[in-house]
Design an enzyme around this catalytic site. Structure first.
Site, PDB file in Angstrom:
ATOM      1  N   ASP A 148      21.465 -23.476 -17.999  1.00  0.00           N
ATOM      2  CA  ASP A 148      20.103 -23.398 -18.502  1.00  0.00           C
ATOM      3  C   ASP A 148      20.143 -23.510 -20.013  1.00  0.00           C
ATOM      4  OD1 ASP A 148      18.569 -23.137 -16.408  1.00  0.00           O
ATOM      5  OD2 ASP A 148      18.088 -21.020 -16.612  1.00  0.00           O
ATOM      6  N   ASP A 176      18.368 -17.943 -14.436  1.00  0.00           N
ATOM      7  CA  ASP A 176      17.789 -16.612 -14.626  1.00  0.00           C
ATOM      8  C   ASP A 176      16.536 -16.407 -13.797  1.00  0.00           C
ATOM      9  OD1 ASP A 176      16.221 -18.380 -15.917  1.00  0.00           O
ATOM     10  OD2 ASP A 176      16.378 -17.487 -17.904  1.00  0.00           O
ATOM     11  N   ASP A 219      15.695 -20.388  -9.603  1.00  0.00           N
ATOM     12  CA  ASP A 219      17.081 -20.878  -9.655  1.00  0.00           C
ATOM     13  C   ASP A 219      17.888 -20.424  -8.443  1.00  0.00           C
ATOM     14  OD1 ASP A 219      16.769 -22.141 -12.096  1.00  0.00           O
ATOM     15  OD2 ASP A 219      17.164 -20.309 -13.214  1.00  0.00           O
TER      16      ASP A 219
END
Length: 1156
Positions: A456, A777, A781
């Site tokens: 990310d 997070d 996801d």
């Protein structure tokens, strides 16, 4: 309490009802049933039964503006009557359960059997001693000490098994405890804004009580159920409870019901807390899930029979609060389905190979001994087989069998499971210090083989702290924040007011927690960046806010995705109005007709000025990875008062004050960490929801892409266009064209992330299967984290769903911790290889010595007890010493091993054979000509009951010395020359080598009969040590021989292609439904469907109870049909299944199969 059945709950609550809940105007059950209503039905009920929200507040003894008064006695009473806001966790596994689990290991089972046989045989004393006519055999040359000590062998093996089991169980237990500790730490850190005694305070979520007035705002996760008292533009995402993906608009007069576990997507407001903990909607579901372990298991079995799909979906939820223990259960069930970790696969293979070799050796030993005895007695001495001699012959054969078992026991490396366990446990403990909380042990070692990391951007590569770094004010573009004196005072005042007032008052910048840390940002990060700008301009936003408190704000247009701006109107002292506005610069500038110049005066701002500004200011900022925010204002006359509802006219003809460039700066340690990854042969890819310019700029700053390289930076739309065929199905061949060069995927959806991870893992482009790590997070996801070989969740910013789906939790949300994980993973692999190299040398030598000794002299030169000292102590100690080597940066200088590389490389095989040859030559020389060299009595063919000979003691002592020095050689497995490199960094290693040496002295000098040792003088000791040190010299000789000369060294413990292929692909055609179930289990279908099912089930239960509401039963039906649909979808080729699965079955806009 989590294990209470529902009936207990009801009885307990009825007791409270009887006295009308300790003086409050409504009971727990009334509130619970009230919270089950929705929409206008709820409004009517509250109006009619309670006299509106005010009436409810009076009954709950609270004030809608002041909140609870916060008196301790009142708070305790509320806790007692309405419960606390926490859901009790499931019981952890007991230590004994963990022990039982650890006992299931195959190698351990083999050892247990060998030990029991050996123990049983040692107590077997057959009759018929001393019949001369029955012949003799040298195998009788065993003194009484040995016979009495026969049981030691078996006992010692069992002891080593007990060691392994206890260590494993203790590890699991402490890991579970750590994990729970972290959970509770995370829970304590969650705070929520509550009004108590007229003051707004931050309260830990667990302390929220019924009757509290909570302030809710954009981005909050609601901690309890409640009723909305007052709200502006409030929209809630209730998908986690209902599965409806559309946001629900909430208003005090239309739909005031707010449920725990749902997200505030827009707006703000105040709510009266009505139900907490196990009585809230989420709590009720959790209680249903955890209603007693045994019941649950029974129920699960039933459900599994009814419909596999629903059961599959319910599982992840169950573990949402049970954490580890559940995962283990699931893992146990899934072992056949889930691929073994790379290391486990190789180790199992190796253990089997060694076991086979040992069996063959021991079988040959027994056959040779039996033949030797038979030929000697019946052929050469021509003795007849006498019936009365049968028991004695049997005794001989049993004895030969024991010798065989001894050889087998020596061959099986019982230290192996221990070494693996110790190594992993040690790594996990140390990784905790490096901010990695490992939830699944094997993830630690898989990480060492990682070839790709999909990361990310926000919060992992960047700090997730928005900071204003550039601004354009008064016709000047400043590359860094200007000195306040260079800005016209008039402009500065307007700017400070515009930022301070026109932002959520809940957004604040607080002093840092730790000395020297960064200030803490609370609330919306972008607003924090702007408030930071105010502080940088040496002004204080709080004083401005104190002059005009939140109640005095005349009108607020909150930020939402349509407006992309936020505006606040205030009434000036002269009665006129001023509106401050801020938002995305391209949007706000379109509405500006004037701008403040360098003197702070307004001047006309024409469309062509705007285009120039976009070119000169905004685009350059965006290319540097900055987000641009424009701040503007507009004055309105007092009379006539404008029509505030006519938004389009209000939000026009603004005057621009400034444009601020805000960035989320790259964490300082990230570029270095990414460089290390690239050196280590790991490709880092960035997958982000941000726009492509910002993403590319950040990727260049991080070093993910270097200008001039051949790489792809694409956004989600383009990615999908490239990987899908005309029908909209994902094709592996198309993914294979994209992923090798892909470095940045911007504006990506969770589905894209999952598709990319799956595509890389399933790719057959490269000969090694890619091992992919993913960081995430958000709840969205989850699927990608589950699919990846190793999922990293963020400990601070991560949602519970992400943590649940992950293997490792980064407690500091930092990318450089991932590099540490890679280092530790490789270190585990190396430690185990070191240990194997050492262990196998000991084993090879010991087996050959025992084998030849038994066959030639019919009496092993190394006695059973000595063997055990060598085996158990060297194993256990060596595993401790070699498995606790700390990792070095050098580990990151080589490429990953990959899945197909053998566990024992050719270098290691060379070392094992080389050292084996040296040791065997020394031992056999000592055995056959030792008595002449040292001028002592020969120990061979010693008569029965003779005292231990110096001759055999020297052999034993030299053998141990050679092992000790070889342990130092084993520290290096890649053929390095300097084996002492960094030896003092590992105190455990040094102390173990010295400790073993000391114990050896004691055994030889004072061991006497039990150890069959006779004391040696200094001279002989020096020779033993000298021969041992020869190992170090010999090690240098071996490392000089190039591997290329030794073609025959094929690695052992290699996973061939056949083993590598998971069962999934092989069974694909035979069992389609099974495949479907497996797809579901992958967590590709978002978990809220599980919640949806459970809710429907609750409704069915309630329907039967009350027999009134028919709607629940109907909903249940539709849900079942949608479920059957899923299974049919999924059993079609797997790429379509994801699409259908993600478009939730209950959402009205279910996408056609290709276009998720």
């Amino acid at each position: 309490m989590g294990d209470m059945t529902n009936s207990d709950f009801y009885t307990k609550n009825q007791r409270n009802d009887s006295n009308h809940a300790g003086g409050f105007g409504c009971s727990l059950m009334e509130l619970r049933s009230l919270m089950e209503l929705r929409g206008t039905e709820a409004v009517v009920k509250i109006q009619e039964d309670y006299g509106g929200v005010e009436g409810l507040c009076q009954r709950l003894k609270t004030s809608p503006t002041e909140g609870l008064d916060g008196v301790a006695t009142d708070l305790d009473k509320r806790k007692e009557v309405f419960g606390q806001n926490l859901i009790p966790p499931k019981k952890p596994k007991t230590f004994l359960q963990l022990v039982w689990e650890a006992l299931q290991d195959v190698t351990l089972i083999i050892l247990e059997i060998a030990a029991l046989i050996s123990l049983g045989l040692s107590f077997y004393q057959p009759p018929g001693e001393g019949n001369e006519a029955c012949g003799t055999a040298n195998a009788g040359a065993e003194d009484e000490g040995e016979a009495e000590a026969g049981w030691i062998e078996g006992a010692a093996i069992l002891l080593s098994v007990v060691c392994v089991v206890l260590v494993t169980a203790f590890n699991d237990w402490s890991k579970e405890k750590q994990f729970r500790g972290l959970q509770s730490r995370i829970e304590q850190e969650q705070k929520f804004q509550v009004v108590r005694g007229g003051q707004v305070i931050q309260l830990p979520v667990a302390d929220i009580l019924v009757g509290d007035i909570a302030q809710i705002k954009y981005g909050d996760l609601l901690p309890a159920d409640g009723v909305l008292i007052q709200g502006n533009d409030l929209k809630i995402d209730e998908s986690s409870l209902t599965g409806e993906s559309d946001h629900v608009r909430k208003a005090a007069d239309k739909d005031p019901m707010l449920l725990s576990g749902t997200h505030v997507m827009e707006g703000s407001g105040r709510m009266l807390v009505m139900a907490v903990g196990v009585n809230s909607q989420t709590g009720i579901i959790f209680t249903l899930l955890g209603a007693g372990g045994e019941e649950e298991e029974k129920k699960e079995k039933k459900v599994k029979k009814q419909d596999g799909a629903a059961a599959m979906e319910m599982q992840p939820l169950k573990s949402a609060e049970g954490g580890e223990a559940d995962d283990k259960e699931k893992k146990k069930a899934n072992v056949s389905k889930k691929e073994k970790s790379v290391l486990q696969g190789k180790l199992t293979k190796l253990a089997v190979q060694i076991g086979k070799a040992g069996l063959v050796m021991s079988a040959i030993t027994v056959i040779i001994l039996v033949l030797y005895f038979a030929i000697d007695n019946f052929v050469l001495l021509k003795r007849p087989w006498l019936p009365e001699c049968t028991p004695i012959y049997i005794q001989y054969f049993v004895k030969f069998f024991i010798i065989g078992v001894t050889v087998l026991v020596v061959a099986v490396p019982e230290g192996l499971p221990l070494a693996v366990t110790i190594s992993l446990a040690y790594s996990v403990k140390k990784m905790m210090k490096d901010n990695n909380l490992v939830r699944h042990l094997d993830a630690c070692e898989t990480m060492g083989n990682a070839t790709a990391i999909c990361s990310d951007k926000t919060g992992t590569l960047t700090t997730n702290r928005m900071t204003a770094v550039q601004c354009y004010v008064g016709d000047v573009r400043y590359k860094e924040i200007p000195d306040p004196s260079s800005i016209p005072p008039k402009t500065l005042d307007i700017l400070v007011n515009a930022i301070s007032l026109n932002s959520a008052y809940t957004t604040k910048i607080l002093p840092p927690d730790k000395e020297g840390g960064l200030p803490k940002q609370v609330g919306n990060k972008t607003e924090c960046g702007l408030l930071g700008l105010v502080l940088d301009l040496k002004r204080d936003y709080q004083t401005v806010r104190n002059q005009i408190p939140e109640e005095k704000l005349y009108k607020v247009y909150t930020f939402n995705s349509v407006r992309k701006s936020m505006s606040t109107v205030i009434k000036l002292p002269d009665g006129s109005f001023r509106m401050y506005s801020k938002g995305a610069s391209e949007i706000v500038l379109k509405k500006c007709t004037r701008i403040l110049n360098e003197a702070g005066e307004e001047r006309v701002f024409r469309p062509r000025d705007r285009d120039e500004m976009v070119k000169k200011v905004i685009e350059p900022m965006a290319c540097e990875g900055l987000r641009t925010i424009c701040v503007a204002y507009r004055d309105f006359p007092a009379d006539p008062e404008p029509n505030w509802e006519d938004e389009n006219n209000i939000l026009s003809e603004l005057t621009a004050i400034c444009v601020v460039g805000i960035e989320d700066p790259v964490r300082p340690e990230v570029p270095d960490a990414i460089l290390k990854c690239q050196r280590a042969g790991i490709t880092v890819r960035m997958v982000t929801g941000d726009n492509i310019n910002t993403a590319r700029a950040i990727a260049i700053k991080c070093g993910i892409i270097h200008p001039g390289e051949d790489f792809l930076c694409i956004d989600g739309k383009e990615f999908n266009r490239r990987i899908r065929n005309e029908k909209g199905e994902v094709e592996q061949e198309r993914i294979d064209k994209v992923w090798p060069k892909l470095r940045v995927l911007a504006r990506s959806s969770p589905t894209d992330k999952h598709t990319l991870v799956k595509g890389i893992i399933d790719s057959t482009l490269v000969d090694q299967r890619q091992v992919v790590a993913v960081t995430g997070d958000g709840t969205n996801d989850g699927p990608a984290l589950k699919k990846a070989d190793v999922g990293f969740a963020m400990g601070i910013a991560g949602t519970d769903v992400a943590k649940e789906a992950s293997d490792i939790i980064l407690t500091d949300d930092n990318f450089s911790s991932i590099v540490k994980a890679v280092m530790w993973g490789r270190n585990v692999y190396d430690s185990i290889s070191k240990f194997l190299q050492f262990q196998l040398t000991v084993n090879v030598v010991a087996v050959i010595v025992a084998f030849t000794g038994a066959c030639i002299t019919q009496d092993s030169p190394l006695k059973a007890v000595q063997m055990l000292w060598v085996n158990l102590i060297m194993d256990t100690f060596a595993s401790l010493a070699l498995a606790t080597e700390p990792p070095t940066e050098a580990l990151l200088m080589r490429k990953p091993y990959g899945r197909n590389k053998p566990l024992i490389s050719s270098t290691m095989t060379k070392n094992i054979l080389g050292h084996g040859v040296y040791q065997l030559i020394i031992i056999f020389t000592l055995l056959f000509v030792g008595e002449q060299i040292f001028d002592i009595d020969s120990g061979r063919h010693a008569p029965l009951h003779s005292p231990p000979s110096e001759h055999y003691t020297i052999i034993f002592n030299t053998f141990v010395m050679m092992q000790l020095f070889n342990e130092i050689n084993a520290r290096k497995i890649h053929g390095e020359r300097n084996v002492f490199d960094g030896i003092f960094r590992n105190p455990i290693f040094c102390s173990i080598v010295l400790g073993t040496f000391a114990i050896q002295i004691v055994i030889v000098q004072f061991g006497g009969k039990p150890f069959s040792c006779s004391p040696l003088d200094l001279d002989k000791w020096m020779w033993c040590v000298f021969l041992g040190m020869g190992e170090l010299v010999w090690g240098q000789v071996i490392s000089t021989i190039p591997n290329s000369k030794l073609r025959f060294l094929r690695g052992a413990g290699q996973l061939s292609q056949k083993d590598e292929m998971p069962e999934e692909e092989m069974n694909e055609d035979q069992e389609e439904i099974d495949h479907a179930e497996r797809e579901l289990r992958r967590g590709q279908i978002l978990w809220f469907r599980g919640l949806n099912r459970i809710q429907t089930q609750i409704e069915v239960v309630n329907t039967f109870k009350s027999g009134t509401s028919f709607q629940g039963a109907l909903r249940r039906q539709s849900s079942t049909t949608s479920q059957n649909q899923d299974v049919t979808n999924v059993s079609s080729p797997s790429h379509v299944s994801l699409c259908n699965a993600l478009s939730s079955p209950t959402s009205t806009a279910a996408a056609p199969s290709g276009q998720c």
